[in-house]
Design a protein around this motif. Structure first.
Motif, PDB file in Angstrom:
ATOM      1  N   GLN A 432       0.803  -1.219   0.000  1.00 57.99           N
ATOM      2  CA  GLN A 432       0.000   0.000   0.000  1.00 57.99           C
ATOM      3  C   GLN A 432       0.841   1.277   0.000  1.00 57.99           C
ATOM      4  OE1 GLN A 432      -3.586  -0.276  -0.272  1.00 57.99           O
ATOM      5  NE2 GLN A 432      -2.586  -2.182  -0.873  1.00 57.99           N
ATOM      6  N   THR A 433       1.752   1.361  -0.951  1.00 57.37           N
ATOM      7  CA  THR A 433       2.537   2.577  -1.152  1.00 57.37           C
ATOM      8  C   THR A 433       3.158   2.553  -2.536  1.00 57.37           C
ATOM      9  OG1 THR A 433       4.321   3.967  -0.267  1.00 57.37           O
ATOM     10  CG2 THR A 433       4.663   1.607  -0.197  1.00 57.37           C
ATOM     11  N   ASN A 434       3.422   3.723  -3.072  1.00 64.09           N
ATOM     12  CA  ASN A 434       4.134   3.811  -4.361  1.00 64.09           C
ATOM     13  C   ASN A 434       5.558   4.318  -4.160  1.00 64.09           C
ATOM     14  OD1 ASN A 434       3.634   6.444  -3.678  1.00 64.09           O
ATOM     15  ND2 ASN A 434       2.639   7.022  -5.609  1.00 64.09           N
ATOM     16  N   ARG A 435       5.938   4.534  -2.907  1.00 60.27           N
ATOM     17  CA  ARG A 435       7.291   5.006  -2.601  1.00 60.27           C
ATOM     18  C   ARG A 435       8.160   3.811  -2.246  1.00 60.27           C
ATOM     19  NH1 ARG A 435       5.844  10.254   1.246  1.00 60.27           N
ATOM     20  NH2 ARG A 435       4.539  11.360  -0.293  1.00 60.27           N
ATOM     21  N   ILE A 436       8.542   3.083  -3.261  1.00 59.48           N
ATOM     22  CA  ILE A 436       9.284   1.853  -2.983  1.00 59.48           C
ATOM     23  C   ILE A 436      10.763   2.126  -2.754  1.00 59.48           C
ATOM     24  CG2 ILE A 436       7.611   0.432  -4.195  1.00 59.48           C
ATOM     25  CD1 ILE A 436       9.501   0.298  -6.548  1.00 59.48           C
ATOM     26  N   GLY A 437      11.329   3.125  -3.447  1.00 60.94           N
ATOM     27  CA  GLY A 437      12.715   3.513  -3.212  1.00 60.94           C
ATOM     28  C   GLY A 437      13.646   2.332  -3.056  1.00 60.94           C
ATOM     29  N   THR A 438      14.199   2.177  -1.844  1.00 67.61           N
ATOM     30  CA  THR A 438      15.116   1.064  -1.556  1.00 67.61           C
ATOM     31  C   THR A 438      14.436  -0.019  -0.730  1.00 67.61           C
ATOM     32  OG1 THR A 438      15.928   2.241   0.393  1.00 67.61           O
ATOM     33  CG2 THR A 438      17.151   2.558  -1.662  1.00 67.61           C
ATOM     34  N   LEU A 439      13.102  -0.110  -0.856  1.00 65.26           N
ATOM     35  CA  LEU A 439      12.379  -1.107  -0.077  1.00 65.26           C
ATOM     36  C   LEU A 439      12.826  -2.518  -0.438  1.00 65.26           C
ATOM     37  CD1 LEU A 439       8.686   0.176   0.000  1.00 65.26           C
ATOM     38  CD2 LEU A 439      10.400   0.281   1.801  1.00 65.26           C
ATOM     39  N   LYS A 440      12.771  -3.395   0.547  1.00 64.47           N
ATOM     40  CA  LYS A 440      13.108  -4.797   0.358  1.00 64.47           C
ATOM     41  C   LYS A 440      11.863  -5.566  -0.033  1.00 64.47           C
ATOM     42  CE  LYS A 440      15.258  -8.596   2.959  1.00 64.47           C
ATOM     43  NZ  LYS A 440      15.786  -8.982   4.298  1.00 64.47           N
TER      44      LYS A 440
END
Length: 492
Positions: A432-440
């Motif tokens: 539930q986000t579009n700010r994945i950036g450096t997400l694992k």
């Protein structure tokens, strides 16, 4: 049948306790302080003997002789107070690091201050002892040594802190074992440290039930068995006859030896059993979240010591205000929820009951689409998805909020679709986000677990400093003198 009941049945079939965790979820300090105490019969505030030490091969034993005599009891407790206060306050005098806490500097010990006792009943006995000593008068006709109230305030605080779920400043050996093992005993029976240890480590060729049956005769305190209680009564009677009501330390030490030998024998059994548990559990790997809770424990200890060294000298109100009670209840509930979540997230075996209860799902990752998009409010938004194949039917319904155990402080995933497949299911979850950036993200081909547990900071309870009229009494409660000694607690 619940997993707990299944493991209990397996323990009976196998003849030994079954583990409920792969890791140890409580810290064991590098140099813990061990205490073994014995109560006199049904006298809740009378301590027949109390032992303290930091080594398996020895302890300091303090025996008042006739604890219903206030002066004899306080003479013995004064020796215990010297040992305890020196050791307990020693962590604050050791290596520390300074942090900013609630707007001021706080010296936090590097090592975890820890007290280990046999069972929860011993903690309750220390609590009662703390309540009796904490506010003794240190001036006047019946003045007590200032070290006794200091001991009482330490005990009062540490035993109140014991109610915080997951705390590790004071640990009972039975609770330490019950967190990791299931036996075919009832909850009440597991408070027998000797019986619980016998189920976990029975002699070769002996069934755990038989080993526990034999071990139940070993009393670990604080309540003595009827036989030991009778023997203590006989020895105290002889001691009183010989001392002739004298409280002179030289006279007391001359005639107290038979009673001391009796308590020394009782204490030695419990002492070696506690250290056996400590050494065995220390060999088990520590769970990841233990370090965070240990840090909170060290901060709590440092805050207590700062209060002890301050103008209040460790004094606290005997009654909580409605605001304090609400804050305390919120603290306990949040600690319990967080401890439960951390244990399940850290340990696959602790997660198993929640998988069976439908509070979590686990399986092999078959697809991970980090570029997936969906239409939200007229915009084409990024919404990564993961699909896992479970081995069991999925009890989750679309829309359920779950957290990946690898990122329990991150953003939630929503269950999108659940499709039955053989004995299992294909479950698709959407981040539930579009700010994945450096997400694992989960890796295809590996196993992943999603649960209802997260370790994000909870709701901060903010209450007004003044109690609202709806919670305030019509008139203030009448002040009463609750001092134990002046209320008739002194025995000649």
């Amino acid at each position: 049948m619940s997993l707990q009941a299944l493991l209990a049945a397996r323990a009976h079939a196998a003849g030994r306790a079954q583990p409920t965790a792969l890791y140890r979820h409580r810290a064991i300090g590098t140099d813990p302080l061990c205490i073994v105490a014995w109560q006199v019969g049904v006298e809740p505030y009378a301590v027949g003997s109390i032992a303290i030490g930091r080594r398996e091969d020895g302890f300091e034993l303090f025996v008042p002789g006739y604890p219903l005599d206030r002066d004899l009891l306080f003479q013995a407790l004064l020796g215990f107070a010297r040992e305890f206060c020196s050791a307990f306050e020693g962590w604050a005098r050791g290596a520390v690091r300074c942090i900013e806490h609630r707007g001021s500097n706080l010296a936090v010990p590097v090592e975890l201050p820890q007290i280990v006792v046999a069972n929860a009943a011993t903690i309750h006995l220390l609590s009662r002892l703390g309540r009796r000593l904490a506010y003794l008068p240190t001036e006047g006709e019946n003045a007590a040594d200032p070290l006794l109230p200091r001991l009482g305030r330490h005990l009062q605080w540490i035993t109140e802190y014991a109610a915080l779920p997951g705390q590790q400043l004071i640990v009972s050996a039975t609770d330490l074992l019950a967190c990791r093992y299931v036996t075919a005993m009832s909850t009440l029976e597991t408070q027998s440290l000797a019986a619980l240890d016998a189920w976990i480590d029975p002699p070769a060729g002996t069934h755990g039930f038989e080993a526990a049956e034999d071990a139940e005769t070993v009393v670990v305190g604080p309540m003595p068995s009827p036989e030991h209680g009778k023997r203590v009564f006989e020895l105290m009677k002889i001691f009183n006859e010989r001392r002739g009501r004298s409280r002179d330390p030289a006279v007391v030490s001359r005639f107290i030896e038979p009673l001391r030998r009796h308590y020394d024998e009782l204490t030695s059994r419990t002492w070696h059993l506690i250290w056996k548990v400590i050494d065995r559990e220390r060999a088990t790997s520590e769970a990841a979240s233990v370090a965070r809770r240990a840090e909170e424990d060290r901060i709590a200890y440092a805050t207590h010591m700062q209060w002890m060294y301050g103008p209040a000298e460790g004094r606290h109100k005997t009654r909580m205000t409605p605001r304090q009670a609400a804050m305390r209840l919120n603290e306990l509930e949040r600690a319990r929820s967080l401890c439960l979540a951390e244990e399940a997230i850290d340990d696959p075996l602790c997660m198993a009951p929640h998988l069976l209860a439908g509070k979590a799902i686990a399986g092999a990752v078959v697809c991970c689409d980090t570029g997936r998009r969906e239409r939200i409010n007229g915009r084409n938004c990024l919404r990564p998805s993961v699909t896992i194949r479970t081995d069991e039917p999925c009890l989750m319904t679309p829309g359920a909020e779950l957290w990946w155990t690898e990122t329990p402080t991150g953003t939630e995933w929503l269950v999108s679709t659940v499709t039955a497949q053989g004995e299992g299911a294909l479950v698709t979850l959407v981040l539930q986000t579009n700010r994945i950036g450096t997400l694992k993200f989960p890796v295809v081909g590996r196993r992943a677990c999603f649960s209802q547990f997260n370790t994000k900071a909870g709701y901060q309870l903010i209450l007004p400093s003044r109690t609202p009229w709806t919670h305030a009494p019509a008139r203030a409660p009448e002040e009463r003198d609750l001092d134990y000694e002046s209320a008739g607690g002194r025995a000649a």
